[in-house]
Design a protein around this motif. Structure first.
Motif, mmCIF file in Angstrom:
data_model
loop_
_atom_site.group_PDB
_atom_site.id
_atom_site.type_symbol
_atom_site.label_atom_id
_atom_site.label_comp_id
_atom_site.label_asym_id
_atom_site.label_seq_id
_atom_site.Cartn_x
_atom_site.Cartn_y
_atom_site.Cartn_z
ATOM 1 N N VAL A 1 -11.455 15.283 -18.829
ATOM 2 C CA VAL A 1 -11.773 14.452 -17.663
ATOM 3 C C VAL A 1 -13.287 14.522 -17.450
ATOM 4 C CG1 VAL A 1 -11.401 14.164 -15.175
ATOM 5 C CG2 VAL A 1 -9.522 14.987 -16.610
ATOM 6 N N SER A 2 -13.859 13.434 -16.939
ATOM 7 C CA SER A 2 -15.284 13.439 -16.612
ATOM 8 C C SER A 2 -15.497 13.430 -15.098
ATOM 9 C CB SER A 2 -15.985 12.217 -17.205
ATOM 10 O OG SER A 2 -17.332 12.170 -16.734
ATOM 11 N N TYR A 3 -16.290 14.386 -14.648
ATOM 12 C CA TYR A 3 -16.623 14.499 -13.221
ATOM 13 C C TYR A 3 -18.059 14.031 -12.966
ATOM 14 C CZ TYR A 3 -12.541 17.399 -13.799
ATOM 15 O OH TYR A 3 -11.293 17.832 -14.147
ATOM 16 N N ALA A 4 -18.774 13.608 -14.008
ATOM 17 C CA ALA A 4 -20.205 13.273 -13.892
ATOM 18 C C ALA A 4 -20.413 12.092 -12.947
ATOM 19 C CB ALA A 4 -20.773 12.949 -15.267
ATOM 20 N N SER A 5 -21.499 12.151 -12.206
ATOM 21 C CA SER A 5 -21.740 11.150 -11.165
ATOM 22 C C SER A 5 -23.227 10.815 -11.088
ATOM 23 C CB SER A 5 -21.252 11.738 -9.837
ATOM 24 O OG SER A 5 -21.737 11.023 -8.729
ATOM 25 N N GLY A 6 -23.550 9.529 -11.160
ATOM 26 C CA GLY A 6 -24.940 9.098 -11.063
ATOM 27 C C GLY A 6 -25.575 9.593 -9.778
ATOM 28 N N GLY A 7 -26.784 10.109 -9.877
ATOM 29 C CA GLY A 7 -27.509 10.622 -8.712
ATOM 30 C C GLY A 7 -27.222 12.070 -8.404
ATOM 31 N N ALA A 8 -26.249 12.681 -9.097
ATOM 32 C CA ALA A 8 -25.840 14.045 -8.759
ATOM 33 C C ALA A 8 -26.939 15.060 -9.036
ATOM 34 C CB ALA A 8 -24.587 14.424 -9.547
ATOM 35 N N GLY A 9 -26.979 16.086 -8.207
ATOM 36 C CA GLY A 9 -27.923 17.168 -8.393
ATOM 37 C C GLY A 9 -27.235 18.507 -8.516
ATOM 38 N N ILE A 10 -28.019 19.479 -8.949
ATOM 39 C CA ILE A 10 -27.573 20.868 -8.926
ATOM 40 C C ILE A 10 -27.494 21.309 -7.458
ATOM 41 C CG2 ILE A 10 -28.186 23.225 -9.582
ATOM 42 C CD1 ILE A 10 -29.734 21.917 -11.980
ATOM 43 N N LEU A 11 -28.409 20.782 -6.667
ATOM 44 C CA LEU A 11 -28.407 21.088 -5.234
ATOM 45 C C LEU A 11 -27.583 20.040 -4.495
ATOM 46 C CD1 LEU A 11 -32.199 21.912 -4.710
ATOM 47 C CD2 LEU A 11 -30.319 23.468 -5.304
ATOM 48 N N ASP A 12 -26.788 20.513 -3.540
ATOM 49 C CA ASP A 12 -25.980 19.584 -2.744
ATOM 50 C C ASP A 12 -26.860 18.608 -1.976
ATOM 51 O OD1 ASP A 12 -23.840 21.021 -3.640
ATOM 52 O OD2 ASP A 12 -23.387 21.988 -1.721
ATOM 53 N N SER A 13 -28.080 19.026 -1.674
ATOM 54 C CA SER A 13 -28.966 18.185 -0.859
ATOM 55 C C SER A 13 -29.520 16.988 -1.639
ATOM 56 C CB SER A 13 -30.128 19.035 -0.338
ATOM 57 O OG SER A 13 -30.785 19.669 -1.424
ATOM 58 N N THR A 14 -29.476 17.040 -2.976
ATOM 59 C CA THR A 14 -30.042 15.951 -3.774
ATOM 60 C C THR A 14 -29.177 14.692 -3.659
ATOM 61 O OG1 THR A 14 -31.152 17.453 -5.305
ATOM 62 C CG2 THR A 14 -30.631 15.257 -6.136
ATOM 63 N N ASN A 15 -29.765 13.619 -3.123
ATOM 64 C CA ASN A 15 -29.049 12.346 -2.907
ATOM 65 C C ASN A 15 -27.737 12.551 -2.140
ATOM 66 O OD1 ASN A 15 -31.065 10.921 -4.324
ATOM 67 N ND2 ASN A 15 -30.100 11.409 -6.285
ATOM 68 N N ALA A 16 -27.774 13.474 -1.178
ATOM 69 C CA ALA A 16 -26.564 13.839 -0.438
ATOM 70 C C ALA A 16 -25.862 12.612 0.143
ATOM 71 C CB ALA A 16 -26.918 14.813 0.685
ATOM 72 N N GLY A 17 -24.545 12.579 -0.009
ATOM 73 C CA GLY A 17 -23.744 11.507 0.569
ATOM 74 C C GLY A 17 -23.554 10.314 -0.356
ATOM 75 N N ASN A 18 -24.351 10.263 -1.440
ATOM 76 C CA ASN A 18 -24.273 9.101 -2.319
ATOM 77 C C ASN A 18 -23.899 9.468 -3.752
ATOM 78 O OD1 ASN A 18 -25.035 7.219 -0.303
ATOM 79 N ND2 ASN A 18 -27.129 7.978 -0.465
ATOM 80 N N THR A 19 -23.307 10.625 -3.924
ATOM 81 C CA THR A 19 -23.011 11.107 -5.264
ATOM 82 C C THR A 19 -21.961 12.223 -5.171
ATOM 83 O OG1 THR A 19 -24.060 12.003 -7.245
ATOM 84 C CG2 THR A 19 -24.918 12.782 -5.145
ATOM 85 N N ILE A 20 -21.519 12.697 -6.325
ATOM 86 C CA ILE A 20 -20.660 13.885 -6.341
ATOM 87 C C ILE A 20 -21.530 15.036 -6.845
ATOM 88 C CG2 ILE A 20 -18.513 14.908 -7.173
ATOM 89 C CD1 ILE A 20 -17.694 12.054 -8.119
ATOM 90 N N PRO A 21 -22.011 15.890 -5.957
ATOM 91 C CA PRO A 21 -22.898 16.966 -6.414
ATOM 92 C C PRO A 21 -22.163 17.933 -7.347
ATOM 93 C CG PRO A 21 -22.288 17.298 -4.119
ATOM 94 C CD PRO A 21 -21.742 15.959 -4.518
ATOM 95 N N LEU A 22 -22.918 18.696 -8.109
ATOM 96 C CA LEU A 22 -22.319 19.602 -9.098
ATOM 97 C C LEU A 22 -21.250 20.499 -8.474
ATOM 98 C CD1 LEU A 22 -22.259 20.652 -12.003
ATOM 99 C CD2 LEU A 22 -24.146 22.198 -11.408
ATOM 100 N N SER A 23 -21.538 21.045 -7.283
ATOM 101 C CA SER A 23 -20.572 21.950 -6.650
ATOM 102 C C SER A 23 -19.232 21.241 -6.441
ATOM 103 C CB SER A 23 -21.116 22.462 -5.311
ATOM 104 O OG SER A 23 -21.340 21.379 -4.436
ATOM 105 N N LYS A 24 -19.276 19.957 -6.070
ATOM 106 C CA LYS A 24 -18.030 19.222 -5.831
ATOM 107 C C LYS A 24 -17.351 18.850 -7.146
ATOM 108 C CE LYS A 24 -16.128 15.813 -2.684
ATOM 109 N NZ LYS A 24 -16.445 14.781 -1.676
#
Ligand code: NAG
Ligand code: NAG
Ligand code: NAG
Ligand code: NAG
Length: 375
Positions: free
Chosen positions: A114-137
């Motif tokens: 399965v792929s969880y990758a998401s455009g705009g995602a960061g290692i930090l939750d704060s990176t592009n918050a709200g508009n992506t699936i951050p790494l933690s998620k």
């Protein structure tokens, strides 16, 4: 449903009957360099999406699938490498996200991953918050996937499956973009820049480390073996969207310096984790070095344009995303960059080939093929 997804669900199954040490599945985490459509399912107008033409113009049926590419991306080409044996990347988690039944998710996980990758995602939750699936998620979603697999299949069978699977991870670019843009806007002194970058690296590395050695250990295959194929942060300062900041279209040196600094910290991080976690096997693919070498001698790889986006608008096609009203280049295979921030399909192919089984200088300590075949 997005038309391209139908195509991919149909074609992205195992091509061959699997024999020997081929991994049973690939699980993908990261940003837009690996996203195959998760962002199509995120709500909101500010989400970065590639679900419209000319994205996908070279994909089967010219479908825009959510890949930030004219065709396939790096995840597809790693999945399709020989001895991996898939037709392309495993499908996007959110395209399978079970509203009621977990059947499709579990079956797909067992068959391809399965792929969880998401455009705009960061290692930090704060990176592009709200508009992506951050790494933690993304890791949280993997944990949910694993729980459903365990409920459907014997836990030991799931562990055996996961311990032979490849975990592809490519992230960090968006954390760098956000940090560099903020630094530029603030006009900080050189001393402050050094101090802020050190703080950034520390938090990125600590989060990266926490992701790979995540607790509870029930998330990753427990104590057996975990195979991580890692893509480092690319030569971000040379993408068209960064070059347009320069009056002459030169690479943005500070952004490259930040990316290089993170990559320098990534190698000892993984070496240290591998010493601490006996089951951890990994390979780091040097996306930064590969792109630098390609730009230094583009003709050797058949490229004619190393600076401009094939699809975009404004100077170097780098001032806007790839939209249906963008100008499109004539020969997509001769462009290193597809849009203002992403590699063309042909570059993605060359990167994946280099990491899978190319020159030793582009991978440490082993290549992706050796990782996939290790036991
Ligand atoms: C899940 O439900 C939402 C809203 O009810 C719907 O839009 C979406 O298509 C569903 N997804 C799947 C995979 O069935
Ligand atoms: C940035 O700050 C320096 C001094 O720290 C100053 O000389 C320079 O003019 C400033 N640049 C801008 C664009 O504000
Ligand atoms: C990642 O960093 C953020 C700070 O940006 C922090 O709040 C979070 O707890 C960290 N996550 C992990 C898994 O370390
Ligand atoms: C192209 O389309 C985008 C997105 O719809 C829009 O924001 C932009 O203004 C358009 N550009 C031109 C030149 O029409």
């Amino acid at each position: 449903m997005v038309p391209g997804l139908v195509v991919c669900l149909v074609i992205c199954t195992r091509l061959l009957v699997v024999a020997g040490a081929r991994p049973p599945a690939m699980y993908v985490f990261g940003s837009s360099i690996l996203d195959v459509g998760n962002n199509n399912y995120l709500p909101g107008a500010a989400v970065g999406r590639a679900n419209r033409r000319y994205n996908g113009i070279d994909f089967p049926a010219s479908s825009p699938t959510g890949r930030f590419s004219n065709g396939y991306n790096i995840a597809d080409y790693v999945a399709a490498a020989k001895n991996m044996g898939f037709a392309c990347s495993p499908p996007a988690y959110l395209s399978l996200a079970p509203n009621s039944s977990s059947g499709p998710l579990v079956l797909t996980a067992l068959a391809t991953g399965v792929s969880y990758a998401s455009g705009g995602a960061g290692i930090l939750d704060s990176t592009n918050a709200g508009n992506t699936i951050p790494l933690s998620k993304q890791v949280h979603y993997f944990g949910a996937t694993k729980a459903k697999m365990v409920a459907a299949v014997a836990p030991r069978a799931v562990d055996a499956h996961l311990s032979k699977s490849v975990f592809l991870l490519g992230i960090g670019n968006n954390d760098m973009y956000v940090f560099a843009a903020a630094e530029l806007a603030r006009n900080t002194s050189a001393a402050d820049q050094r101090r802020n970058a050190a703080v950034l690296y520390a938090s990125l590395i600590s989060n990266y480390s926490a992701t790979i050695s995540v607790q509870p250990s029930s998330i990753w295959p427990s104590q057996i073996i975990q195979k991580f194929a890692i893509i480092n942060v690319g030569l971000l300062g040379c993408v068209p969207g960064a070059r347009v900041l320069s009056p002459v279209g030169a690479c943005w040196g500070r952004l490259n310096e930040l990316a290089g600094g993170f990559n320098d910290a990534l190698r000892p991080l993984l070496a240290g984790l591998a010493r601490r976690l006996p089951g951890l096997a990994y390979s780091i693919g040097d996306s930064f070095g590969f792109t630098r070498d390609t730009l230094a001698d583009p003709r050797a790889s058949g490229f004619a344009d190393v600076a401009a986006a094939c699809c975009g608008s404004g100077r170097l096609g780098g001032e806007a995303e790839c939209f249906p009203n963008s100008t499109l280049c004539d020969d997509r295979d001769r462009h290193v960059f597809w849009d203002r921030a992403h590699l063309s399909q042909r570059t993605a192919f060359l990167v994946a080939r280099a990491f899978y089984s190319g020159l030793a200088k582009y991978t440490v300590p082993i290549n992706f093929m050796e990782l996939a075949q290790s036991s």
